[in-house]
Structure formats: structure tokens, C-alpha cells
Write a protein that holds these residues in place. Structure first.
Motif, short mmCIF file in Angstrom:
data_model
loop_
_atom_site.label_atom_id
_atom_site.label_comp_id
_atom_site.label_asym_id
_atom_site.label_seq_id
_atom_site.Cartn_x
_atom_site.Cartn_y
_atom_site.Cartn_z
N THR A 34 47.49 35.23 44.67
CA THR A 34 48.03 34.47 43.54
C THR A 34 47.08 34.57 42.35
O THR A 34 46.03 35.22 42.42
N ALA A 35 47.44 33.88 41.28
CA ALA A 35 46.55 33.81 40.12
C ALA A 35 45.19 33.25 40.50
O ALA A 35 44.17 33.64 39.91
N LEU A 36 45.15 32.35 41.49
CA LEU A 36 43.87 31.78 41.92
C LEU A 36 42.95 32.87 42.47
O LEU A 36 41.76 32.89 42.17
N ASN A 37 43.50 33.75 43.31
CA ASN A 37 42.70 34.86 43.84
C ASN A 37 42.19 35.76 42.73
O ASN A 37 41.03 36.19 42.73
N ALA A 38 43.05 36.03 41.74
CA ALA A 38 42.66 36.91 40.64
C ALA A 38 41.53 36.29 39.83
O ALA A 38 40.59 36.99 39.42
N LEU A 39 41.60 34.99 39.59
CA LEU A 39 40.53 34.31 38.85
C LEU A 39 39.22 34.33 39.63
O LEU A 39 38.15 34.65 39.08
N LYS A 40 39.29 33.99 40.90
CA LYS A 40 38.07 33.96 41.72
C LYS A 40 37.44 35.35 41.82
O LYS A 40 36.20 35.49 41.73
N ASP A 41 38.28 36.37 42.00
CA ASP A 41 37.77 37.74 42.14
C ASP A 41 37.05 38.21 40.88
O ASP A 41 36.20 39.11 40.96
N ARG A 42 37.38 37.62 39.74
CA ARG A 42 36.71 37.97 38.49
C ARG A 42 35.46 37.11 38.24
O ARG A 42 34.85 37.19 37.18
N GLY A 43 35.09 36.29 39.20
CA GLY A 43 33.87 35.50 39.08
C GLY A 43 34.03 34.21 38.32
O GLY A 43 33.04 33.57 37.95
N LEU A 44 35.28 33.78 38.10
CA LEU A 44 35.53 32.53 37.38
C LEU A 44 35.51 31.34 38.35
O LEU A 44 35.73 31.49 39.55
N ILE A 64 34.56 16.06 36.41
CA ILE A 64 34.46 17.52 36.29
C ILE A 64 34.49 17.93 34.82
O ILE A 64 33.81 18.87 34.41
N ALA A 65 35.26 17.20 34.01
CA ALA A 65 35.33 17.50 32.57
C ALA A 65 34.00 17.26 31.88
O ALA A 65 33.77 17.77 30.77
N GLY A 66 33.12 16.51 32.51
CA GLY A 66 31.79 16.31 31.97
C GLY A 66 30.82 17.42 32.31
O GLY A 66 29.66 17.40 31.87
N ARG A 67 31.27 18.39 33.10
CA ARG A 67 30.42 19.51 33.50
C ARG A 67 30.67 20.73 32.61
O ARG A 67 31.69 20.84 31.95
N ASP A 68 29.74 21.66 32.70
CA ASP A 68 29.90 22.95 32.03
C ASP A 68 30.37 23.96 33.07
O ASP A 68 29.63 24.28 34.01
N PHE A 69 31.60 24.44 32.95
CA PHE A 69 32.10 25.48 33.85
C PHE A 69 32.98 26.42 33.07
O PHE A 69 33.39 26.14 31.94
N ASN A 70 33.30 27.53 33.67
CA ASN A 70 34.12 28.56 33.03
C ASN A 70 35.24 28.95 33.98
O ASN A 70 35.02 29.68 34.94
N GLY A 71 36.43 28.39 33.75
CA GLY A 71 37.54 28.70 34.64
C GLY A 71 38.55 27.58 34.67
O GLY A 71 38.79 26.90 33.67
N LEU A 72 39.15 27.38 35.85
CA LEU A 72 40.28 26.49 36.03
C LEU A 72 39.92 25.30 36.90
O LEU A 72 39.26 25.46 37.94
N CYS A 73 40.36 24.12 36.49
CA CYS A 73 40.35 22.92 37.33
C CYS A 73 41.81 22.58 37.63
O CYS A 73 42.58 22.24 36.72
#
Length: 396
Positions: free
Chosen positions: A225-235, A271-280
């Protein structure tokens, strides 16, 4: 086209906004979860959803259409066959389900399945019917505690549920039995979407309480799924609530279990108080589990108000580089007959402070607009065989 560093996708589980054109095939013609809740209660205060544009998307008595909505909004059609939690969520991330999962609501599970489950687990089975989780405990839990029998039941969903008292049956034994049930229900004729462990505490009727140690044994998605694609790209792919169970952990980098929908929003705010790059990716199940299935429009309305309050807190933490999307996975009209999900369209609200204003988008042909939009935002190709068209370029 603007791209966002963080995307928050919140699923208000079961918040349908009107019957699908094919709802009559499911016995759900005329269903409208949000509209009928709005009509059934004396008041419904949703100021944050109102300013996003919920009343513009779906005319309501208590939630007004606003002149300048903050969000881009649309109604989403379901392309998959069914009206199940897994079907809806999998479609959001690009998978179209063509064969609905098995349900055993009317007659319970086949004798052959229960005989094999009893033989493999060593427990005599009681229950075997569609029931409310709290009601079946009042009916049968004292017997289970006294004899070591095992309560097995289902619902209007594609589920096999097993109850176990944490003190007498034991969590480890409950999980073992559920693992056996999951193995057995992989057969096509018995295939259910989820096997659910339902632990509880208490010793007598009126005192039984289900605990937060529930565990879902879901089918793995039928493909990446889109989740796998995001994870595989290091997000980062962070889940809150039932998302881990729905996708059996596939494509996730972090999982957060919620005790309630309010707790799920509190986790999302943290989680919105954290610095991350990707999807919650967030699922808020109480709308469905506590109020939709129990046909309680007043309870559902109160849950919506609690969500709206927490949504306001989350929006304060959403910055220019963030995108907030709110949707649902199916309907569960609490004014409708029975206790089943309802085949409905769902809302799509997309907001960022950096957008140049809100407004209507065209009706979308599938829930997969969610995954496709997230994938395009991060420059990730959707996996082969998935569906969905991105609206990122229309968000402004």
C-alpha cells in the motif's frame, strides 16, 4: 504545488455522510450517519469542524455553512465491495477489495469451525452468536470463569471475537486461542477480516469491564500500500489507534495504542509537537464501537463534540509545513435498523495554514484519494496495482 513535511490523516471511524448510490444492494438506502445524528439531537456544537467547512460539505441543522471555509472538502465514494473497517482503510491506502469479507451475523459460526477450534484450544465453546460485547459478558462470563469454557461471538462486522477473563483465563491463553482461530479462519469459507481478543476483568454480572489489552489479529493487506511505499523511502509512518491492527503492522515505523478516541487525539497532539518527516495515520474507533453499533445518536454526538475540542488543540500545532486531512472509513448510522455498518460516502477535509483558502473539490471516486495525495506529497510512487488519484495540486 506546495509539498508538506508532515501529514496528519485522521479517520473518524464510521462518520458517513449519506448513502452510496448502490446502498440498496446492502440494505442501507437512506442511511446518513452525520445527518441523522444532527437531526436526532437538540444541540451539536462543532465549531472547529464548522470553520473547516463540514457544514458546507453536508448541510446540517446545527453546523452552519461558512462563507470562508478553511479546508478544501469533498465527499468520497467507496470503490471496494463492502462496508468494513479493513475494506475502507485498505482502500484509503490504494487497495480495492472486490470480494467482501465473510460475516456470520445471522446464524453464528459453522459447527465444523467451532469443533476444530475447541479441539485445538482445549476449551468448550459457548456463545456463538452476534452480540454486544458487554451484554455477552453479563450473560456468559460467570460460566466461563467457573468452567474454563471460552466465549466466542461475532457482530455485524467480519470478526470472530473471543472473551477471556484476565485473572482466570489469562491473557497469554486468550492470545494463544486467538492465534489458533486466526489460522483456522484463513480458509476461504471461514475467512473473517479480524479475530479479536477481548480481555475483561470482574467476577460477577454487572461488574465486568473490558480492558485495554484487546488485540486484533487482522489479515495482511492483499498487496503493498501507500504505507509500504512511504516506509520504503525512509519516511516516518506513525500510527495511532487501530491502524496497526488493520494493516497488521505493514508499512509502519511506529505504533501507538489508544485507550479511547480522546486519548488517540491526545497522542496525536503530542506527536504534532515532535519533528518528523512523513505521515501520522490516526483511527478514532469510539464513534463506531461505542455509539454507532449501539445505535446511540446522543452518545455519538457527544463523542463528536469531544473530538472537535481536541481538534482545536491539534490545529493550534499545525504549521505551514503541515497538512491535516480528516475522513472516515464507512458509515454506521445510529438511527438505522440493526447494528451493522452502513454503505455511505465519507467526508474529506484537507487543511493547512499555508493554503490560500478553502472550498469545494469534486466528488472523488474512491477513498484512495488519501493515500495517493500523501504519496504525491512525498514524491513517492504508489505500488503497482493500487488505485487512487491525488488532489494535492488542488489544495492550493
Amino acid at each position: 504545488m506546495r509539498h508538506y513535511k508532515r501529514v496528519f490523516l485522521i479517520v473518524t471511524d464510521s462518520l458517513g455522510i449519506g448513502a452510496m448510490p448502490d446502498a440498496d444492494r446492502y440494505g442501507d438506502q437512506g442511511s446518513d450517519t452525520l445527518g441523522h445524528i444532527d437531526g436526532a439531537v437538540e444541540s451539536l456544537r462543532l465549531p472547529n469542524l464548522e470553520r473547516l467547512g463540514l457544514g458546507n460539505l453536508h448541510p446540517l441543522r446545527h453546523v452552519q455553512a461558512v462563507k470562508h471555509p478553511l479546508a478544501r472538502y469533498a465527499s468520497l465514494m467507496e470503490a471496494s465491495a463492502g462496508k468494513d473497517t479493513m475494506t475502507g482503510h485498505w482502500e484509503m491506502m490504494g487497495l480495492r477489495t472486490t470480494t467482501p469479507f465473510q460475516t456470520f451475523t445471522e446464524n453464528g459460526f459453522p459447527a465444523e469451525l467451532l469443533e476444530e477450534l475447541s479441539k485445538r484450544t482445549g476449551h468448550r465453546i459457548i456463545g456463538n452468536k452476534s452480540a454486544s460485547g458487554t451484554e455477552i459478558l453479563d450473560e456468559l462470563a460467570e460460566q466461563e470463569i467457573a468452567t474454563g469454557d471460552m466465549i466466542v461471538y461475532t457482530s455485524a462486522d467480519s470478526v470472530l471475537q473471543i472473551c477471556g477473563n484476565e485473572e482466570t483465563f489469562g491473557l497469554a491463553e486468550l492470545y494463544r486461542c486467538c492465534e489458533i482461530a486466526r489460522e483456522l479462519t484463513l480458509r476461504d469459507e471461514w475467512k473473517v477480516g479480524r479475530v479479536i481478543a477481548r480481555p475483561y476483568i470482574g467476577r460477577k454480572k454487572g461488574e465486568f469491564v473490558r480492558t485495554a489489552n484487546r488485540h486484533d489479529y487482522a489479515l495482511k493487506p492483499g498487496g503493498p500500500t501507500a504505507l509500504n511505499a512511504l516506509k520504503d523511502r525512509g519516511l516516518d509512518v506513525i500510527s495511532v489507534g487501530k491502524i496497526f491492527d488493520i494493516f497488521d503492522g505493514e508499512g509502519l515505523t511506529e505504533s501507538n495504542k489508544s485507550k479511547s478516541s480522546v486519548h488517540g487525539m491526545e497522542q496525536t497532539i503530542e506527536i504534532a509537537g515532535r519533528d518528523f518527516n512523513g505521515l501520522c495515520f490516526v483511527n478514532l474507533v469510539d464513534f463506531d464501537a461505542l455509539w454507532g453499533h449501539r445505535r446511540n445518536p446522543a452518545g455519538y454526538a457527544a463523542e463528536l463534540e469531544r473530538f472537535d475540542g481536541k481538534l482545536g488543540e491539534l490545529m493550534e500545532k499545525i504549521g505551514d509545513d503541515d497538512l491535516l486531512m480528516i475522513t472516515a472509513d464507512h458509515g454506521n448510522d445510529p438511527t438505522y435498523s440493526g447494528t451493522d455498518h452502513t454503505r455511505e460516502m465519507v467526508p474529506f477535509l484537507a487543511y493547512s495554514p499555508s493554503m490560500d483558502g478553502g472550498g469545494a473539490l469534486a466528488r472523488q471516486e474512491s477513498f484512495a484519494v488519501n493515500g495517493a495525495t500523501v504519496a504525491e506529497n512525498f514524491g513517492v510512487e504508489m505500488p503497482e496495482g493500487t488505485i487512487g488519484a491525488s488532489v494535492l495540486g488542488e489544495l492550493g
